[in-house]
Design an enzyme around this catalytic site. Sequence first.
Site, PDB file in Angstrom:
ATOM      1  N   HIS A  76      -5.652   1.079 -14.131  1.00  0.00           N
ATOM      2  CA  HIS A  76      -4.772   1.206 -12.823  1.00  0.00           C
ATOM      3  C   HIS A  76      -3.920   2.203 -12.623  1.00  0.00           C
ATOM      4  O   HIS A  76      -3.199   2.390 -11.638  1.00  0.00           O
ATOM      5  CB  HIS A  76      -3.785  -0.214 -12.772  1.00  0.00           C
ATOM      6  CG  HIS A  76      -4.559  -1.488 -12.799  1.00  0.00           C
ATOM      7  ND1 HIS A  76      -5.077  -1.973 -11.347  1.00  0.00           N
ATOM      8  CD2 HIS A  76      -4.972  -2.350 -13.580  1.00  0.00           C
ATOM      9  CE1 HIS A  76      -5.604  -3.249 -11.346  1.00  0.00           C
ATOM     10  NE2 HIS A  76      -5.670  -3.105 -12.892  1.00  0.00           N
ATOM     11  N   LYS A  83       7.870  -0.848  -1.087  1.00  0.00           N
ATOM     12  CA  LYS A  83       6.898  -0.721  -2.484  1.00  0.00           C
ATOM     13  C   LYS A  83       7.977  -0.659  -3.544  1.00  0.00           C
ATOM     14  O   LYS A  83       9.144  -0.227  -3.415  1.00  0.00           O
ATOM     15  CB  LYS A  83       5.698   0.350  -2.545  1.00  0.00           C
ATOM     16  CG  LYS A  83       6.196   1.841  -1.974  1.00  0.00           C
ATOM     17  CD  LYS A  83       5.156   2.688  -1.912  1.00  0.00           C
ATOM     18  CE  LYS A  83       4.209   2.888  -0.647  1.00  0.00           C
ATOM     19  NZ  LYS A  83       2.959   2.528  -0.756  1.00  0.00           N
ATOM     20  N   ARG A  84       7.387  -0.678  -4.777  1.00  0.00           N
ATOM     21  CA  ARG A  84       8.311  -0.217  -6.030  1.00  0.00           C
ATOM     22  C   ARG A  84       8.818   1.121  -5.621  1.00  0.00           C
ATOM     23  O   ARG A  84       8.157   1.979  -5.205  1.00  0.00           O
ATOM     24  CB  ARG A  84       7.771  -0.577  -7.377  1.00  0.00           C
ATOM     25  CG  ARG A  84       7.431  -1.851  -7.721  1.00  0.00           C
ATOM     26  CD  ARG A  84       8.597  -2.662  -7.831  1.00  0.00           C
ATOM     27  NE  ARG A  84       9.275  -2.068  -8.902  1.00  0.00           N
ATOM     28  CZ  ARG A  84       9.300  -2.942 -10.072  1.00  0.00           C
ATOM     29  NH1 ARG A  84       8.825  -3.935 -10.344  1.00  0.00           N
ATOM     30  NH2 ARG A  84       9.817  -2.403 -11.271  1.00  0.00           N
ATOM     31  N   LYS A 134       5.791   7.755  -5.869  1.00  0.00           N
ATOM     32  CA  LYS A 134       5.485   7.193  -4.596  1.00  0.00           C
ATOM     33  C   LYS A 134       6.391   7.974  -3.440  1.00  0.00           C
ATOM     34  O   LYS A 134       6.234   7.780  -2.253  1.00  0.00           O
ATOM     35  CB  LYS A 134       5.944   5.797  -4.608  1.00  0.00           C
ATOM     36  CG  LYS A 134       5.033   4.972  -5.440  1.00  0.00           C
ATOM     37  CD  LYS A 134       5.417   3.373  -5.532  1.00  0.00           C
ATOM     38  CE  LYS A 134       4.592   2.714  -6.576  1.00  0.00           C
ATOM     39  NZ  LYS A 134       3.255   2.439  -6.117  1.00  0.00           N
ATOM     40  N   THR A 174      -2.486  -0.969  -2.298  1.00  0.00           N
ATOM     41  CA  THR A 174      -3.052  -2.008  -1.612  1.00  0.00           C
ATOM     42  C   THR A 174      -2.367  -2.423  -0.404  1.00  0.00           C
ATOM     43  O   THR A 174      -2.973  -2.988   0.617  1.00  0.00           O
ATOM     44  CB  THR A 174      -3.191  -3.336  -2.486  1.00  0.00           C
ATOM     45  OG1 THR A 174      -1.916  -3.482  -3.092  1.00  0.00           O
ATOM     46  CG2 THR A 174      -4.265  -3.134  -3.353  1.00  0.00           C
ATOM     47  N   LYS A 193      -3.148  -3.555   3.691  1.00  0.00           N
ATOM     48  CA  LYS A 193      -2.363  -4.840   4.470  1.00  0.00           C
ATOM     49  C   LYS A 193      -1.806  -4.371   5.735  1.00  0.00           C
ATOM     50  O   LYS A 193      -1.911  -4.932   6.995  1.00  0.00           O
ATOM     51  CB  LYS A 193      -1.344  -5.452   3.715  1.00  0.00           C
ATOM     52  CG  LYS A 193      -1.859  -6.165   2.335  1.00  0.00           C
ATOM     53  CD  LYS A 193      -0.739  -6.492   1.304  1.00  0.00           C
ATOM     54  CE  LYS A 193      -1.458  -6.694  -0.088  1.00  0.00           C
ATOM     55  NZ  LYS A 193      -0.435  -6.703  -1.224  1.00  0.00           N
TER      56      LYS A 193
HETATM   57  C1  Z2T Z   1       0.986  -1.359 -11.384  1.00  0.00           C
HETATM   58  O1  Z2T Z   1       1.330  -2.301 -10.218  1.00  0.00           O
HETATM   59  C2  Z2T Z   1       0.044  -0.645 -11.034  1.00  0.00           C
HETATM   60  C3  Z2T Z   1      -0.584   0.150 -12.171  1.00  0.00           C
HETATM   61  C4  Z2T Z   1      -0.010   0.067 -13.248  1.00  0.00           C
HETATM   62  O2  Z2T Z   1      -0.616   0.999 -14.335  1.00  0.00           O
HETATM   63  C5  Z2T Z   1       0.691  -0.789 -13.523  1.00  0.00           C
HETATM   64  C6  Z2T Z   1       1.315  -1.538 -12.477  1.00  0.00           C
HETATM   65 CL1  Z2T Z   1       2.545  -2.498 -12.776  1.00  0.00          CL
HETATM   66  C7  Z2T Z   1      -0.205   0.488 -15.592  1.00  0.00           C
HETATM   67  C8  Z2T Z   1      -0.858  -0.329  -9.533  1.00  0.00           C
HETATM   68  C9  Z2T Z   1      -0.909   0.965  -9.082  1.00  0.00           C
HETATM   69  O3  Z2T Z   1       0.261   1.784  -8.874  1.00  0.00           O
HETATM   70  C10 Z2T Z   1      -1.539   0.858  -7.809  1.00  0.00           C
HETATM   71  O4  Z2T Z   1      -1.905   2.122  -7.186  1.00  0.00           O
HETATM   72  C11 Z2T Z   1      -2.599   0.087  -7.663  1.00  0.00           C
HETATM   73  O5  Z2T Z   1      -2.976  -0.185  -6.088  1.00  0.00           O
HETATM   74  C12 Z2T Z   1      -2.414  -1.360  -8.079  1.00  0.00           C
HETATM   75  O6  Z2T Z   1      -1.875  -1.220  -9.466  1.00  0.00           O
HETATM   76  C13 Z2T Z   1      -3.300  -2.486  -8.305  1.00  0.00           C
HETATM   77  O7  Z2T Z   1      -4.445  -1.593  -8.999  1.00  0.00           O
END
Ligand code: Z2T
Length: 842
Positions: A374, A568-569, A574, A679, A683
């Site tokens: 991810h 978003k976080r 970001k 994601t 949305k």
């Molecule tokens: C996370 O939310 C995502 C990746 C991570 O890598 C960890 C966390 Cl907690 C270890 C996110 C990505 O940042 C985002 O781009 C992606 O859409 C999402 O995972 C689902 O694949």
Amino acid sequence: VEASIPEPQREAWLKNQASGFKGKDQFEKEVVRHVETTLARSMFNCDETAAYAATSLAFRDRLVIEWNRTQQRQTFADSKRVYYLSLEFLMGRALDNAMLNIGEKEVAKSGLSELGFRVEDIIQQEHDAALGNGGLGRLAACFLDSLASLNFPAWGYGLRYRYGIFKQEIIDGYQVEVPDYWLDFNPWEFPRHDVTVDIQFYGNVNKTTDDSGKVTAHWEGGETVRAVAYDVPIPGYATPSTNNLRLWSSQAASGEFDFQKFNSGDYESSVGDQQRAETISAVLYPNDNLDRGKELRLKQQYFWVAASLYDIVRRFKKSKRPWREFPDQVAIQLNDTHPTLAIVELQRILIDLEGLDWDDAWNIVQQTFSYTNHTVLPEALEKWSVGLVQHLLPRHLQIIYDINLFFLQMVERNFPKDREMLSRVSIIEESQPKMVRMAYLAIVGSHKVNGVAELHSDLIRTTIFKDFVTIFGPDKFVNVTNGITPRRWLHQANPGLSSLIASKAGDPEHYLKDLTLLNKIELSVNDPAFRKAWAEVKLANKQRLADYIKSTTGIVVSPKALFDVQVKRIHEYKRQQMNIFGVIFRYLKLKSMSPEERKKVLPRVSIFGGKAAPGYWMAKQIIHLINSVGSVVNNDPDIGDALKVIFLEDYNVSKAEIIIPASDISEHISTAGTEASGTSNMKFVLNGGLIIGTCDGANIEITREIGEENIFLFGNLAEDVDDLRHKNTYGDHKIDPSLDKVFNVIQSGTFGNAQDFQGMVSAVREHGDFYLVSDDFHSYLETQELVDKSYADQELWITKCITSVARMGFFSSDRCINEYAEEIWNVEPLQPDTNNGVGKGE
Ligand code: Z2T
């Protein structure tokens, strides 16, 4: 199925089978019964909390019946199952989803109304299930929804955290974390006190040799913690299929409660042992895209993985099949590297406990597992120190070394000329201290590895996992672009838009299950009545958010203004900092205008939301700056409605459901190549908002689907990022003049003590601007101007919105799950109408 009840009792059981409510009258009866008996409350003081509880229990009864049936059907069919292992499941609320998926929302609405409640108010009583940080956890939740809706036999496995992601309060502009104790009343979980697994930690390994010379390892001693299963039903939409999410909770194992201490009067310390065991599942680690390498986190991972595998293996063994058929019955998906120890644990079970040969066992393991990556951010790639793994899981470390040895021998055989290759791909990093590289272990132990959007999958193939593509060949690495469930993210969050879509695309039961049917609305893009209704829906959604903003912040915003949203976080990659710098630039421009000029500008509301990891100092500074800019701008009488800056506290799933449908433009502006997918971008577009974004993650595929005339792309490309970073550090780094102006104003103290924001400024000015804020700033401002101009032409804007929504079908998580099923899991749906498996053996 029925044959399992002895003949004399069968009739009594069948006659009395539970069925749950049918229709409004029975629903009301069940609600009142639950209020009066289950909750032991008088109907004369039934408040909204009690009405929520009773409504949930009435729906739960319905769910449980289908859940039992589905599980029974799956057991009898004995077909291949998917197990989705995730440390995070960001579920949000369950009641509305249960009503929708069961198809009784109208019954609930009219029933509750006759009892004196509004269904919307009752739904809002529920506490979010927030067992996740952000995208990764929410993706797991969307996947569960799609797996059930598509009738796949699938289980989720996770941890039952006592505390979910912290609640965020903003006090004097600063983030304050408050614990999220959410289990007070949770009707959606079922404790299974009879389903427990004792999990071993620490201890040591002894080897014995039998007469034939075969060596067996025995992991002995150490301590034991008990895993107790809690099950959560996951209903599918418009199907009776109801899957299971099993969450493990930690308890002291019976042998571990020290009665010696207890009896000798040392009650406190014996309770202390109890509490230490419970600590394992106590709290979700609040980091998004960051690995902190804490021992308790490794304990969580092994505890959850070992309990889940024990459960999966136990289920397989009941079928009495030979071990080589394990991969025909079981597919295990690793959601990031967090569950990678499952690879080692299965190998251990097969060789140490079941007596298989290494090679036979390893084949089974590789065919069973697949791994989703991810992120490419180096700080998020998990590594555990060899010393820690040795201490906590001594036998697992031996197996990891053996896996690595056989792997490196294979590499050496196949690539004898590339001596450097061995140290590059070794699962053990020869650093000080030595580290276990979990992603490498996950790749070596899986048959497929996937990224989550095309660009991201290309990047992992060509950068971080390049050598592994050389070693294993390109077919092992695939792309599965993320998706979102349209049930929650269109129909539930945006009922107005969903019913407008239904007027053109037909029954929701069709387009919510085949989202490509959305393309039917494109035929109506020029239909004046449709366009008018479209605008009204958006305005109503904006009014709903404006009301929410008023009630939570006291600030009045006009629903006629352009709503610009970034939720978003909070993370430097970001680039919320770039957004707020842009807002400051806009503020300065407004200040420089005459009152007449100012009246002509398009009013804008900049809305932010998101949590910072508690230890992420820079992210907290960004939150502070946003809030400080807000208090200056929102109280500046020169500005009025022309610009408002809002920070919405405690962004979570249920708040997203209000915020996203109200957006005109949302910001997905990560440094190119850093956001694996995103994601929320999907949305926002699905809800009739447009996007300003970089060529990153799924933005690229959204552009391909909706057309580049319908998205505001800007900034440098991923392929140029390395060079730019190099220049910023080693060349002469010239700051964008507009950004320089913004920095000077921050440093003059306009938004409070300049010192408070020095970190953000010097990251760009002095420390190489790693996230390319200055490099992209000009392009960002220009594109924001283009957004203003485009919004002024409302007719064209609405055309863009309608066209975009019509073309978003690809991003349903149903499409995504079907790709996993075909390309990775090799599993098929189990239709619910197969007569409950009756007549199939047994
Ligand atoms: C996370 O939310 C995502 C990746 C991570 O890598 C960890 C966390 Cl907690 C270890 C996110 C990505 O940042 C985002 O781009 C992606 O859409 C999402 O995972 C689902 O694949």
